[in-house]
Design a protein around this motif. Structure first.
Motif, short mmCIF file in Angstrom:
data_model
loop_
_atom_site.label_atom_id
_atom_site.label_comp_id
_atom_site.label_asym_id
_atom_site.label_seq_id
_atom_site.Cartn_x
_atom_site.Cartn_y
_atom_site.Cartn_z
N TYR B 178 0.98 -1.21 0.34
CA TYR B 178 0.03 -0.30 0.44
C TYR B 178 1.05 0.86 -0.11
O TYR B 178 0.45 2.30 -0.31
N LEU B 179 2.44 1.21 0.23
CA LEU B 179 3.26 3.03 0.85
C LEU B 179 3.92 2.52 -1.23
O LEU B 179 3.77 3.51 -1.49
N TYR B 180 4.01 1.27 -1.26
CA TYR B 180 4.59 1.15 -2.48
C TYR B 180 3.78 1.99 -3.93
O TYR B 180 4.35 2.66 -4.85
N LEU B 181 2.58 1.37 -4.02
CA LEU B 181 1.63 1.61 -5.28
C LEU B 181 1.70 3.29 -5.69
O LEU B 181 1.23 3.64 -6.21
N PRO B 182 1.31 4.08 -4.68
CA PRO B 182 1.40 5.59 -4.67
C PRO B 182 2.35 5.72 -5.05
O PRO B 182 2.97 6.76 -5.11
N LEU B 183 3.44 5.09 -4.58
CA LEU B 183 4.98 5.92 -4.93
C LEU B 183 5.38 4.97 -5.79
O LEU B 183 6.67 6.17 -6.65
N ILE B 184 4.56 4.69 -7.15
CA ILE B 184 5.09 4.58 -8.09
C ILE B 184 5.08 5.44 -8.87
O ILE B 184 6.68 5.77 -9.78
N PRO B 185 4.84 6.35 -9.25
CA PRO B 185 4.48 7.95 -10.84
C PRO B 185 5.92 8.50 -9.80
O PRO B 185 6.55 9.18 -11.26
N ASP B 186 6.01 8.77 -8.55
CA ASP B 186 6.63 9.35 -7.93
C ASP B 186 8.39 9.14 -8.76
O ASP B 186 9.45 9.14 -9.00
N ILE B 187 8.37 7.29 -8.34
CA ILE B 187 9.70 6.98 -8.55
C ILE B 187 9.71 6.82 -10.25
O ILE B 187 11.27 7.58 -10.58
N ALA B 188 8.82 6.60 -10.60
CA ALA B 188 9.64 7.40 -12.45
C ALA B 188 10.20 8.79 -12.37
O ALA B 188 10.79 8.86 -13.75
N ARG B 191 13.19 8.39 -11.31
CA ARG B 191 14.66 7.81 -12.59
C ARG B 191 14.57 9.07 -13.37
O ARG B 191 15.08 8.86 -13.77
N ASP B 192 13.16 9.68 -13.77
CA ASP B 192 13.69 10.35 -15.57
C ASP B 192 14.35 11.79 -15.24
O ASP B 192 15.22 12.62 -15.87
N ARG B 193 14.54 12.07 -13.45
CA ARG B 193 14.97 13.92 -12.68
C ARG B 193 16.39 13.73 -12.66
O ARG B 193 17.49 14.41 -12.87
N LEU B 194 16.67 12.60 -12.20
CA LEU B 194 17.71 11.95 -10.84
C LEU B 194 18.63 10.97 -12.18
O LEU B 194 18.40 9.77 -11.59
N PRO B 195 19.35 11.52 -13.43
CA PRO B 195 19.92 10.13 -14.01
C PRO B 195 21.03 9.71 -13.00
O PRO B 195 20.81 7.86 -14.17
N GLY B 202 15.16 3.23 -11.73
CA GLY B 202 14.61 2.36 -13.03
C GLY B 202 13.47 1.14 -13.02
O GLY B 202 12.59 0.75 -13.26
N PRO B 203 14.28 0.22 -12.05
CA PRO B 203 13.45 -1.00 -11.60
C PRO B 203 12.55 -0.58 -11.07
O PRO B 203 11.01 -1.67 -11.23
N LEU B 204 12.71 -0.21 -9.61
CA LEU B 204 11.51 0.18 -8.88
C LEU B 204 9.99 0.80 -9.52
O LEU B 204 8.95 0.98 -9.32
N ALA B 205 10.37 1.52 -10.83
CA ALA B 205 9.33 2.07 -11.89
C ALA B 205 8.38 1.48 -12.40
O ALA B 205 7.19 2.10 -13.15
N LEU B 206 8.71 -0.44 -12.38
CA LEU B 206 7.80 -0.75 -13.35
C LEU B 206 7.71 -0.61 -14.89
O LEU B 206 6.75 -0.83 -14.80
N GLY B 207 8.02 0.29 -15.35
CA GLY B 207 8.17 1.27 -16.80
C GLY B 207 6.98 2.29 -16.57
O GLY B 207 6.33 1.81 -17.56
#
Lengths: 228, 470
Positions: B178-188, B191-195, B202-207
């Motif tokens: 339940y913590l991880y699910l709403p975290l996915i878009p932020d992880i993405a 991923r995009d902002r912190l190269p 990358g892997p945590l964002a699940l594409g």
């Protein structure tokens, strides 16, 4: 299957504590130093409790109450153990499995008789006493719970003998250390289900009672009230 | 293939929506992203000093635990008949705090409370981080921690402790999801902002790319998890209370312990959340996101829980008093007028009197006000757990075995170590993931405002408004 039980006559007990000593020696119960008493960590599978009733005809006189494990037929300690390290055996003895106990002390907390003991440290004996340890009884490691087992190791030997001879255990063949040494014969031990036995007769006496009867734990240790 | 059909099925619906959905100001979005990613991008000296200080406290606790493992539980203040003390108090306390997150966040999500957006993440992290300390304290309490696996190998299902093992495991897993699910878009976003850290995010964002289909699926999963997590959370603290309630001991053997503990858990959970939020906004300069209104609303929730807590405490003790059974009375007297009276009355002052005075008036329900109330509640709730665990054990049914308990440095160090390690984990989380949900704030601006408006209009009689204002 016999139902092992005990009857303690409070009118006969004079508080000599021979039972405690016999029990300690028979069951390798750790020695308690004065510091253990001070820290409230002393061991006595059978403790002789000294008290002075405040009310009633016995008021003001010092009374004694030897307290072993009550070996309840409905033991509160057994249900709460998360690993089944304490069990109600078929012959009515509440046993401890020292090798399995995780030391959570849930059973000690749910024993309304405070009859269970915990090994706060690794038990130690003076060198000269180590020779005297009973080889039939395991020494419990630190961090586990222990208590009176009705000298279960003796029963083991007696029932092996009886099985080999293809017969039942005879009255008086199996007894416990505390009952044997009591100089006033205040402690009787035997099969509560055998109507001929001393314990069965005494347990039916009108002086007989069990501790905290209303909890429904059905103890197999009965007491005989003092008559004044 | 499926993508196409999904899009085809969805787009006509999209087209019927009012065209003029509000959009977020791109300049503001940039600022928000900078604000919320700054804690991840920078490691200031404050951060380093805090980590060092926390590690020092943890080190003392590690030393204390090593001492305990080597010498046995004799180094604690525990004795006969007080077989449980600070460790079990901590166990109940930390599991209680863990209700902050998941439960509160789930309730707010299901109620569509729009003000939840900046606070759900910080709440959910508390749950996942703190629940481990609840479990750890049971392990600290074991005489033979090396045999802990026996619980699985020889599990005895009649024991409430085993029910705890089951419900806490389910709770830990479901609240982590339940913590991880709403975290996915932020992880993405990370991923995009912190190269530089792409290998991690990358892997945590699940594409995650934020397509309509992904969003739809995510929102569905979050709602399902919110529904699952609610009963699980309630069951966890109920079962914790049953560790006491199922015994025959005076003042533990109580039917209201289940709900009483759940209320206490939510109560202390909200308090912990308010403290965490106040620290976060101060440390990371998030005043623009966690606003006084959020503290005000949480303060109102806290006020309701204060009243509920008092109701349960009063009912519990009055019943024991009126019953007047000697064994129960011995414990009650010990708590109310005896040796534990100073702790008991401090608890009442901390959990009821101070919070009531502060929270009942809107004027004092400020950030500072709610934080003060929350600190006293946290102290009070720890004392509540302590005065539930200890006085009963000090006064067992066999009146000859009255005892006393004074914890040693080992137990106090472990308590401090748990708090320090929790703070450390929480701090590290904020350095790795955005502690305020970026995409949910954006969603609030772009959809929440209009959705709420539509919903409010729906409540009113048809045609009550001048046309063209819908």
């Amino acid at each position: 299957m016999p139902k092992w039980g005990m009857v303690i006559d409070l009118a006969r007990c004079n508080g000599c504590s021979a039972c405690t000593v016999a029990c300690k020696s028979e069951n390798n119960v750790p020695i308690s130093e004065p510091v253990d008493v001070e820290e409230r960590r002393f061991f006595a599978w059978l403790e002789v409790i000294e008290h002075e009733p405040e009310h009633g005809s016995g008021a003001g006189r010092t009374r004694f109450m030897p307290r072993p494990c009550m070996h309840c037929d409905n033991p509160p300690c057994v249900v709460v153990c998360p690993v089944s390290a304490t069990k109600l055996d078929r012959d009515g003895i509440v046993s401890q499995i020292y090798d399995r106990c995780i030391g959570c002390r849930y059973c000690t907390n749910n024993c309304p008789y405070t009859a269970k003991y915990f090994n706060w440290r690794t038990p130690e004996w003076p060198e000269e006493m180590k020779q005297g340890l009973n080889p039939d009884v395991s020494v419990r490691p630190k961090g586990t719970v222990e208590k009176c087992t009705f000298c279960h190791h003796r029963l083991q030997r007696v029932s092996d003998q009886a099985n080999a001879e293809d017969r039942e255990i005879r009255e008086g063949e199996f007894s416990v250390a505390c009952a044997e040494v009591c100089p006033t014969q205040a402690i009787a031990f035997g099969d509560l289900d055998n109507p001929e036995s001393t314990v069965a007769r005494l347990a039916k006496s009108n002086r007989s009672f069990t501790e905290l009867e209303d909890l429904g734990t059905e103890p197999k240790v009965h007491y005989l009230r003092e008559d004044y | 293939m499926t993508d196409l059909t999904m899009d085809a099925a969805v787009s006509p619906v999209e087209n019927t929506q009012p065209a003029a959905r509000s959009k977020m100001d791109p300049a503001f979005y940039q600022k928000m992203e900078d604000d919320l990613l700054r804690p991840i991008r920078t490691r200031g000296s404050g951060f380093k000093i805090t980590v060092a200080a926390l590690l020092a406290v943890v080190a003392v606790a590690v030393y204390a635990y090593i001492t305990q493992v080597r010498a046995g539980l004799g180094v604690t203040g525990l004795n006969r008949p007080v077989y449980w003390g600070i460790y079990i108090t901590n166990f109940v306390f930390f599991i209680g705090i863990s209700h902050a997150g998941t439960l509160i966040s789930a309730i707010l999500r299901l109620c569509k409370a729009e003000w939840r957006r900046p606070i759900t993440r910080s709440a959910e992290v508390i749950t996942v981080m703190v629940i481990g300390f609840g479990v750890a304290n049971v392990l600290f309490d074991l005489g033979r921690p090396d045999r802990a696996m026996n619980v699985l190998l020889h599990g005895h299902f009649r024991s409430p402790l085993l029910w705890d093992v089951c419900s806490i495991t389910v709770y830990l897993v479901s609240s982590t999801v339940y913590l991880y699910l709403p975290l996915i878009p932020d992880i993405a976003i990370c991923r995009d902002r912190l190269p530089n850290a792409r290998w991690f995010y990358g892997p945590l964002a699940l594409g995650w790319t934020g397509t309509h289909e992904q969003k739809h699926l995510l929102e569905k999963l979050i709602s399902i998890m919110a529904l699952i997590v609610l009963p699980v959370a309630i069951s966890v603290h109920t079962v914790v209370s049953w560790v006491f309630g199922m015994t025959v001991q005076p003042l533990w053997h109580s039917t209201i312990f289940g709900p009483y503990f759940v209320v206490g858990a939510i109560f202390s959970g909200i308090a912990a959340l308010i403290i965490a939020m106040a620290l976060l906004r101060k440390a990371y300069g998030l005043q623009a996101y966690m606003k006084p209104i959020h503290f005000n609303y949480l303060g109102q929730l806290l006020l309701a829980m204060t009243a509920l807590w008092f109701y349960f405490t009063f009912a519990e003790h009055l019943t024991a008093y009126y019953g007047g059974e000697p064994a129960h009375m011995a414990v009650l007297q010990e708590k109310v007028v005896g040796r534990y009276a100073p702790l008991f009355w401090t608890m009442v002052i901390c959990c009821f009197i101070i919070p009531m005075i502060i929270l009942i008036r809107g004027k004092t329900r400020t950030v500072t006000g709610t934080v003060i109330a929350s600190i006293t509640i946290t102290i009070g709730m720890w004392l509540e757990r302590y005065t539930i665990v200890v006085p009963t054990l000090v006064n067992p049914r066999m009146e000859y075995d009255r005892g006393i308990y004074s914890p040693t440095w080992v137990e106090w160090s472990m308590l401090a170590g748990c708090f320090a390690m929790f703070a450390l984990f929480y701090l590290l989380f904020t350095k790795v993931f955005p502690i305020i949900s970026i995409w949910e704030i954006q969603e609030g601006v772009e959809e929440g405002v209009d959705e709420t408006k539509d919903r409010l209009v729906d409540y009113l009689p048809e045609g009550s408004r001048l046309s063209g204002e819908n």
